[in-house]
Design an enzyme around this catalytic site. Structure first.
Site, PDB file in Angstrom:
ATOM      1  N   HIS A  80     -51.110  53.901   9.924  1.00 37.06           N
ATOM      2  CA  HIS A  80     -50.875  53.668   8.488  1.00 37.06           C
ATOM      3  C   HIS A  80     -50.184  52.314   8.291  1.00 37.06           C
ATOM      4  O   HIS A  80     -50.551  51.547   7.406  1.00 37.06           O
ATOM      5  CB  HIS A  80     -49.946  54.749   7.897  1.00 37.06           C
ATOM      6  N   LYS A 116     -51.064  72.794   0.433  1.00 35.60           N
ATOM      7  CA  LYS A 116     -51.201  72.404   1.837  1.00 35.60           C
ATOM      8  C   LYS A 116     -49.843  72.500   2.520  1.00 35.60           C
ATOM      9  O   LYS A 116     -48.853  71.936   2.018  1.00 35.60           O
ATOM     10  CB  LYS A 116     -51.734  70.963   1.900  1.00 35.60           C
ATOM     11  N   ARG A 162     -61.352  55.112  10.275  1.00 36.50           N
ATOM     12  CA  ARG A 162     -61.285  55.143  11.742  1.00 36.50           C
ATOM     13  C   ARG A 162     -62.694  55.306  12.285  1.00 36.50           C
ATOM     14  O   ARG A 162     -63.568  54.519  11.966  1.00 36.50           O
ATOM     15  CB  ARG A 162     -60.352  56.267  12.207  1.00 36.50           C
ATOM     16  N   SER A 200     -52.323  61.846  11.930  1.00 37.86           N
ATOM     17  CA  SER A 200     -51.053  62.561  11.767  1.00 37.86           C
ATOM     18  C   SER A 200     -51.155  63.938  12.412  1.00 37.86           C
ATOM     19  O   SER A 200     -50.226  64.383  13.094  1.00 37.86           O
ATOM     20  CB  SER A 200     -50.720  62.717  10.281  1.00 37.86           C
TER      21      SER A 200
END
Ligand code: PNS
Length: 173
Positions: free
Chosen positions: A17, A41, A90, A128
């Site tokens: 990040h 979440k 990515r 993450s």
């Protein structure tokens, strides 16, 4: 004033990040790093904890602001006078999700453009979630997250002295 929103969960902030933010700030005058408040979440760090971490870890990057938001991203972007959404891309596996989100956001508000930066090669395989999982089982996550995040994760997982160190050179896979 060109402002971009860099939205995400940041649970936790990773070096990937930070790489995107450092490169993004060369394209925009201001980047608002915006943490999604998503009660549905389950997260490791609360929104307040994430704000503290981001504020500390990004304090030396000029032009960066930290905030949190709920609801539609495009509405938040408009409210902040931002005309761009910044996202890191990515591997190919990100493409479908990012493409879907970018097109939906474009449909919701055509004035806001999504800008992608390719993640630095060193961070291509990190996320993450995978970092959290590795740390949970005692794996070494140094070099993948800022030292403060490493410390906070170790505290969360009841391992305040940090995780076992691997014999890899920093950032190597
Ligand atoms: O770091 P993440 O979890 O991949 O970030 C996802 C995020 C926060 C960018 C995305 O879930 C989002 O923008 N949520 C806000 C709700 C919204 O606007 N949804 C419609 C567009 S898909």
């Amino acid at each position: 004033m060109k402002t971009a929103i860099y939205p995400g969960s940041f649970d936790p902030l990773t070096n990937g990040h930070i790489d995107i933010i450092k490169r993004g700030i060369k394209l925009f005058d201001k980047i608002i790093v915006a943490i999604l408040v998503n009660p549905a979440k389950q997260s490791l760090f609360s929104v307040d904890e994430r704000i503290d971490i981001l504020t500390e870890c990004l304090k030396d990057i000029q032009g960066v602001e930290i905030d949190s938001f709920g609801g539609l991203l495009v509405d938040y972007a408009q409210q902040k006078n931002a005309h761009a959404i910044l996202r890191g891309m990515r591997a190919v596996s990100d493409f479908e999700y990012e493409f879907q989100m970018a097109l939906m956001n474009r449909r919701l508000n055509r004035e806001i453009q999504t800008v992608f930066l390719m993640t630095g090669l060193r961070w291509i395989y990190t996320s993450s979630s995978i970092i959290k999982e590795a740390a949970y089982f005692g794996g070494d996550i140094s070099g993948m997250v800022p030292p403060l995040v490493e410390k906070r994760i170790a505290e969360k997982f009841g391992n305040p002295s940090g995780n076992r160190k691997s014999n890899q050179p920093e950032g190597d896979f």
